[in-house]
Design a protein around this motif. Structure first.
Motif, PDB file in Angstrom:
ATOM      1  N   ALA A 347       1.347   3.110 -15.348  1.00 25.14           N
ATOM      2  CA  ALA A 347       0.769   2.106 -14.173  1.00 25.14           C
ATOM      3  C   ALA A 347      -0.121   1.203 -14.546  1.00 25.14           C
ATOM      4  O   ALA A 347      -0.760   1.201 -14.130  1.00 25.14           O
ATOM      5  CB  ALA A 347       0.325   3.615 -14.108  1.00 25.14           C
ATOM      6  N   TYR A 348      -0.498   1.701 -16.019  1.00 23.82           N
ATOM      7  CA  TYR A 348      -1.780   0.105 -16.388  1.00 23.82           C
ATOM      8  C   TYR A 348      -0.842  -1.176 -16.933  1.00 23.82           C
ATOM      9  O   TYR A 348      -1.654  -1.842 -16.548  1.00 23.82           O
ATOM     10  CB  TYR A 348      -2.071   1.356 -17.745  1.00 23.82           C
ATOM     11  N   ALA A 350       1.014  -2.067 -14.824  1.00 23.90           N
ATOM     12  CA  ALA A 350       1.433  -2.384 -13.321  1.00 23.90           C
ATOM     13  C   ALA A 350       0.349  -2.691 -12.953  1.00 23.90           C
ATOM     14  O   ALA A 350      -0.242  -3.994 -11.794  1.00 23.90           O
ATOM     15  CB  ALA A 350       2.065  -2.030 -12.776  1.00 23.90           C
ATOM     16  N   THR A 351      -0.607  -1.976 -13.209  1.00 23.40           N
ATOM     17  CA  THR A 351      -2.292  -2.026 -11.787  1.00 23.40           C
ATOM     18  C   THR A 351      -3.695  -2.426 -12.903  1.00 23.40           C
ATOM     19  O   THR A 351      -4.847  -2.854 -12.438  1.00 23.40           O
ATOM     20  CB  THR A 351      -2.427  -0.545 -11.386  1.00 23.40           C
ATOM     21  N   ASP A 353      -4.942   0.125 -14.424  1.00 25.21           N
ATOM     22  CA  ASP A 353      -5.951   1.295 -14.265  1.00 25.21           C
ATOM     23  C   ASP A 353      -4.594   2.531 -14.512  1.00 25.21           C
ATOM     24  O   ASP A 353      -3.311   2.716 -14.347  1.00 25.21           O
ATOM     25  CB  ASP A 353      -6.509   1.665 -12.546  1.00 25.21           C
ATOM     26  N   GLU A 356      -3.627   5.023 -12.074  1.00 18.85           N
ATOM     27  CA  GLU A 356      -3.178   4.588 -11.413  1.00 18.85           C
ATOM     28  C   GLU A 356      -1.704   5.833 -10.880  1.00 18.85           C
ATOM     29  O   GLU A 356      -1.740   5.900 -12.323  1.00 18.85           O
ATOM     30  CB  GLU A 356      -2.506   3.286 -10.273  1.00 18.85           C
ATOM     31  N   SER A 357      -1.213   4.937  -9.352  1.00 23.51           N
ATOM     32  CA  SER A 357       0.003   6.029  -9.427  1.00 23.51           C
ATOM     33  C   SER A 357       1.483   4.992 -10.437  1.00 23.51           C
ATOM     34  O   SER A 357       1.659   4.249 -10.988  1.00 23.51           O
ATOM     35  CB  SER A 357       0.406   6.214  -8.310  1.00 23.51           C
ATOM     36  N   PRO A 359       3.840   3.313 -10.834  1.00 27.71           N
ATOM     37  CA  PRO A 359       4.774   2.288 -10.054  1.00 27.71           C
ATOM     38  C   PRO A 359       5.952   2.542  -9.729  1.00 27.71           C
ATOM     39  O   PRO A 359       6.405   1.961  -8.285  1.00 27.71           O
ATOM     40  CB  PRO A 359       4.196   1.027 -10.249  1.00 27.71           C
TER      41      PRO A 359
END
Length: 383
Positions: A347-348, A350-351, A353, A356-357, A359
Motif C-alpha cells: 500500500a505504501y 503504490a500510494t 500511504d 491505504e488499501s 492495491p
C-alpha cells in the motif's frame, strides 16, 4: 492457548545483520552491496539487542541481510541468542560462503533452521532473478549439504512475472527437496524491486487459490509474506468446505473473522493470529534502525537510542499499523481486515500511504456490495 498480545510483543523479529552480499538480486529490498557498512551494530550492541528481544516474550529471531554469513561473528551472535533460549533461524545467500563445514557449525550450536531461496525451477530463471550466474547450482549443493546433516530446510521463493508461468514445475521441485516450509513472498517494489516485475492483482488471486489447493496435498507447510490476502482465501475456501471440517477447525475459521481471539492454532502452520507489518512483526536494520518490516521503509526509531520494546509499543507508526479499523478504502471496511489487513508495505509503495488499501487485492468487501453475500459464498464472485 496462545496469549501473545501483538500490541506489546511481536511474534517474529528480523535482524538484518549486514547489507553485505555477493549476489545482486533483482528484487533486493536492501540494495545489498559487496562491502559491510562501518556503522553496523557491533557484537556487544548485538548482545544487548538480543537481551531486549528476549524480554519481549522471546519471539522468533531471524538473521537476514544482505548475507548474514558476511559477518565473521555471525555464529558467536547466534550462540549468544541460543544460549538464552531464543529460537534462531538464518537466511544466508547461496554463495561460496555456504560450505558443509559452516553448516555443521550451525548445527553444533543449535541453529533452529536454515532457509535458502529458490526463485525458479531451473538455473536460467533463478540465476537471472538472483543476478548471479551459478547461484542455482550453489543453492542445490547447499541443500544437499543440509540434508546430509539432517537439518530442517525452509525454501523461500519470490513470486514475480519471471516465474509465474512455471509455478507447477517449481512446486514439484520444492516437494522433491524435502523442505519443512515453503515461504512464498509476493514482490513489493522497494529497493531494487520494480512494479513491472510484479504479477497482476488477478494473478495474485489465482496464485492464492493454487497455493491453497497445493497445501492440501503436499507434506510441507506453506506461508506467505506480503500476501496477507492469502489468509482471506484460505478462510473463504475452508468455509465453503464447512461440511467436511472438524468442530475445532470450524471454531477457528469462524473466529478468524473476529481477529483470532480464541487463540486456536490455524491450518497455515504459523502464528495463530495474522502477522502484518508492525503488527506482530518488527525489522531491525544493520545500523539499528527499526521498521515495521524490511519492505516498509519508514523509520520508527533506533535501538542505539531507544529500547526496541518502547519503539514497538509506543511509536505512532506501529500503533497505527495495529489499528485495522483505521485502514482506508475497502481494507477499512473489509470483514477480513483483522485477519488479513492487506500488505501495508505494498500500500505504501503504490500510494505513499501505509494505511491505504491493498492495491493488489480484487476482493470486494460485503459492506461495499449492493447485496449482502454470506462469507461462505463470496468466492463465487471473484471470477
Amino acid at each position: 492457548m496462545f496469549t501473545r498480545d501483538y500490541n506489546k510483543n511481536p511474534f517474529i523479529v528480523i535482524w538484518e545483520l549486514t547489507r553485505a552480499c555477493q549476489l545482486h538480486c533483482l528484487h533486493c529490498r536492501a540494495t545489498a552491496q559487496h562491502h559491510r557498512h562501518p556503522l553496523e551494530l557491533s557484537f556487544d550492541e548485538g548482545k544487548k539487542l538480543i537481551d531486549d528481544i528476549y524480554e519481549m516474550d522471546n519471539p522468533l529471531l531471524v538473521f537476514t541481510g544482505g548475507d548474514p554469513l558476511e559477518r565473521p561473528d555471525v555464529f558467536e551472535i547466534a550462540q549468544y541468542a541460543i544460549n538464552k533460549g531464543v529460537r534462531v533461524s538464518m537466511t544466508p545467500s547461496a554463495t561460496p560462503n555456504v560450505t558443509k563445514e559452516v553448516m555443521q557449525k550451525a548445527k553444533d550450536i543449535g541453529l533452529a533452521r536454515w532457509a535458502f531461496s529458490i526463485d525458479g525451477h531451473c538455473a536460467e530463471i533463478h540465476d537471472h532473478f538472483r543476478g548471479t550466474t551459478g547461484s542455482f547450482d550453489l543453492t542445490m549443493n547447499a541443500i544437499n549439504y543440509l540434508h546430509e546433516l539432517n537439518m530442517p530446510l525452509q525454501i523461500n521463493t519470490v513470486i514475480s512475472r519471471y516465474n509465474y508461468e512455471h509455478l507447477d514445475e517449481l512446486a514439484n521441485m520444492v516437494e522433491k527437496l524435502n523442505c519443512v516450509l515453503w515461504s512464498v513472498f509476493f514482490l513489493v517494489p522497494t529497493g531494487r524491486g520494480k512494479e513491472s516485475d510484479m504479477i497482476t492483482s488477478v494473478e495474485h488471486e489465482k496464485v492464492f487459490r493454487w497455493l491453497y489447493d497445493l497445501s492440501k496435498r503436499v507434506p510441507f507447510d506453506i506461508k506467505t509474506t506480503a500476501g496477507q490476502h492469502y489468509r482471506r482465501v484460505v478462510i473463504q475456501q475452508k468455509m465453503r468446505e464447512k461440511k467436511g471440517m472438524s468442530d475445532k477447525e470450524q471454531i477457528f475459521y469462524e473466529d478468524a473473522l473476529m481477529g483470532g481471539k480464541t487463540g486456536q492454532i490455524d491450518g497455515l502452520g504459523r502464528a495463530p493470529k495474522g502477522v502484518n507489518d508492525g503488527n506482530g512483526f518488527v525489522f531491525i536494520s544493520h545500523t539499528g534502525d527499526v521498521f515495521p518490516s524490511g519492505l516498509l521503509p519508514i523509520k520508527a526509531g533506533n535501538v542505539r537510542e531507544t529500547l526496541l520494546a518502547t519503539i514497538y509499543r509506543e511509536s505512532e507508526l506501529f500503533q497505527n499499523l495495529r489499528s485495522p479499523e483505521k485502514y482506508k478504502g475497502k481494507c477499512g471496511v473489509c470483514e477480513f481486515n483483522k485477519v488479513c489487513g492487506g500488505s501495508r508495505s505494498r500500500a505504501y509503495s503504490a500510494t505513499g500511504d501505509y494505511m491505504e488499501s491493498e492495491p493488489y487485492c480484487i476482493y470486494i468487501p460485503q459492506a461495499m456490495r449492493t447485496k449482502s453475500v454470506p462469507v461462505s459464498e463470496t468466492t463465487s464472485t471473484l471470477f
